[in-house]
Design an enzyme around this catalytic site. Structure first.
Site, PDB file in Angstrom:
ATOM      1  N   CYS A  37     -25.234   4.031 -13.429  1.00 45.95           N
ATOM      2  CA  CYS A  37     -24.184   5.063 -13.433  1.00 45.95           C
ATOM      3  C   CYS A  37     -24.758   6.339 -14.064  1.00 45.95           C
ATOM      4  CB  CYS A  37     -22.958   4.592 -14.208  1.00 45.95           C
ATOM      5  SG  CYS A  37     -21.671   5.845 -14.372  1.00 45.95           S
TER       6      CYS A  37
ATOM      7  N   CYS B 186     -18.779  -2.550 -17.765  1.00 48.92           N
ATOM      8  CA  CYS B 186     -18.826  -2.142 -16.354  1.00 48.92           C
ATOM      9  C   CYS B 186     -20.054  -2.712 -15.652  1.00 48.92           C
ATOM     10  CB  CYS B 186     -18.836  -0.621 -16.253  1.00 48.92           C
ATOM     11  SG  CYS B 186     -18.857  -0.033 -14.543  1.00 48.92           S
TER      12      CYS B 186
ATOM     13  N   GLU C 237       0.828  -1.206   0.000  1.00 48.46           N
ATOM     14  CA  GLU C 237       0.000   0.000   0.000  1.00 48.46           C
ATOM     15  C   GLU C 237       0.864   1.258   0.000  1.00 48.46           C
ATOM     16  OE1 GLU C 237      -3.161   0.362  -0.440  1.00 48.46           O
ATOM     17  OE2 GLU C 237      -3.493  -1.788  -0.563  1.00 48.46           O
TER      18      GLU C 237
ATOM     19  N   CYS D 219     -13.054   1.663 -15.486  1.00 50.83           N
ATOM     20  CA  CYS D 219     -13.432   3.074 -15.323  1.00 50.83           C
ATOM     21  C   CYS D 219     -12.171   3.940 -15.354  1.00 50.83           C
ATOM     22  CB  CYS D 219     -14.195   3.259 -14.007  1.00 50.83           C
ATOM     23  SG  CYS D 219     -15.086   4.831 -13.887  1.00 50.83           S
TER      24      CYS D 219
END
Length: 348
Positions: free
Chosen positions: A207, A201, A35, A191
């Site tokens: 959306c 998607c 991370e 996206c």
DNA sequence: AAGCCGGGGAG
DNA sequence: CTCCCAGGCTT
């Protein structure tokens, strides 16, 4: 009635998500390391750094007990060197504050240096199934389109509403690792900023941006500013044995803590500046052609200036140290110096 | 709220 | 070239 947001993402992720990234293991240290490396850095760039780092520091204890210089050396070339400094400091805190065991609650995790709310949530979700939302660049783009959120994503008001939206969409605890990965994968592969693949998607049915045909207008672009120009002169101070004199940079600021060439403002003042700062007498030769290094926030023109040291008695002072070219390449050095050194070693 | 902090992939 | 990336810290 459409399936919930999280369930559609999970159903999409099973066949279409990324499942073989090297840090997809149930180990908070490896998740944490990934991370941090992935902050503002793409997956393809991180992979070789991650492998080298883990080989040298296989666990938190080995990282906590290592010298910072060794950590910076393995970070060299990855950028944002404060990440490496914070990573090392956080390992020390895990050792000393948490008895060597990586903490479990998002608040405790976020109390470690270099870990904010989003990174803490990612670590907790992947490692402990914690129901905590991430909000990184991918998620901001997905949510700004899905909910048609207008405005500067960096503003506090927009960010607060996106945190609330992200929290409201979380699935059951058992699904948190796959869901968190799915959200990142969707932003990275479907996206996308330039050419979103809306027909692939799982969120296309509700959306708002897709419905209104405004995928390319969201999120709002960041206001851009022209890059300032800066110049510096880097001294290539070579000893008779071919070694180079490097200076360790201050902990904060550009290239914080890295070893680099001593810098002066202009070629003309090089000899006087080195005498004033270090008590070192040098004689300069003709400058090399400048090289340009682009940062996010400015453009740096570097003029390499070869020189010889004629008085060495004060070299113990001021963070100066002799490096052979090979030693320098193995140390924590900034990328333009790495490029310069490769030229030098080619000539030698 | 805005600035600072690297380097590189992708188009 | 431009944009932006698994952001956080400082001021």
């Amino acid at each position: 009635m459409t399936e919930p947001f999280s369930q559609r993402l999970l159903r999409w992720h099973a066949p279409h998500g990324r499942h073989d990234l090297p840090w997809q293991v149930n180990d908070p240290y490896r998740v944490w390391l990934s991370e941090i490396m992935l902050q503002q850095t793409q997956v393809i760039t991180v992979i070789p750094y991650y492998a080298r780092f883990l080989e040298r520091f296989p666990d938190i204890a080995s990282l906590a007990n290592a010298p910072l210089d060794d950590v910076l050396a393995l970070w060299s070339g990855l950028g944002y060197y404060t990440r490496a400094r914070n990573l090392h400091a956080a390992a020390v805190q895990v050792r000393d504050r948490f008895a060597g065991v990586f903490p479990r609650s998002p608040d405790d995790i976020a109390s470690l240096p270099g870990i904010g709310r989003s990174t803490a949530a990612a670590i907790a979700a992947f490692s402990y199934n914690t129901q905590a939302a991430i909000l990184d660049g991918n998620v901001k783009r997905v949510l700004s389109r899905w909910a048609s959120i207008e405005g500067n994503l960096a503003s506090k008001a927009i960010e607060n509403s996106m945190w609330a939206l992200a929290e409201s969409l979380l699935p059951a605890a058992a699904d948190m690792p796959a869901y968190t990965q799915a959200l990142m994968d969707l932003g990275a592969t479907v996206c996308t900023p330039k050419k979103p693949a809306c027909l692939a998607c799982p969120l296309q049915d509700d959306c708002v941006a897709k419905r209104e045909g405004r995928q390319l207008e969201l999120p709002w672009p960041k206001p851009k500013k022209t890059l300032p120009e800066r110049e510096t002169v880097m001294l290539l101070l070579r000893g008779d044995d071919g070694r180079l004199l490097l200076e360790q940079r201050p902990p904060s600021g550009i290239w914080g803590g890295l070893w680099s060439l001593p810098e002066v403002a202009t070629t003309l003042e090089a000899e006087a500046a080195m005498l004033a700062r270090f008590g070192v007498r040098i004689e300069t030769d003709a400058a090399w052609p400048p090289l340009v290094h682009i940062f996010t926030h400015f453009r740096l023109t570097i003029t390499p200036l070869p020189a010889r040291v004629t008085g060495v008695e004060a070299l113990a002072e001021g963070g100066l140290r002799w490096f052979s070219p090979q030693q320098a390449l193995a140390a924590g050095i900034p990328t333009p110096l790495r490029r310069l050194l490769l030229q030098v070693t080619d000539l030698a």
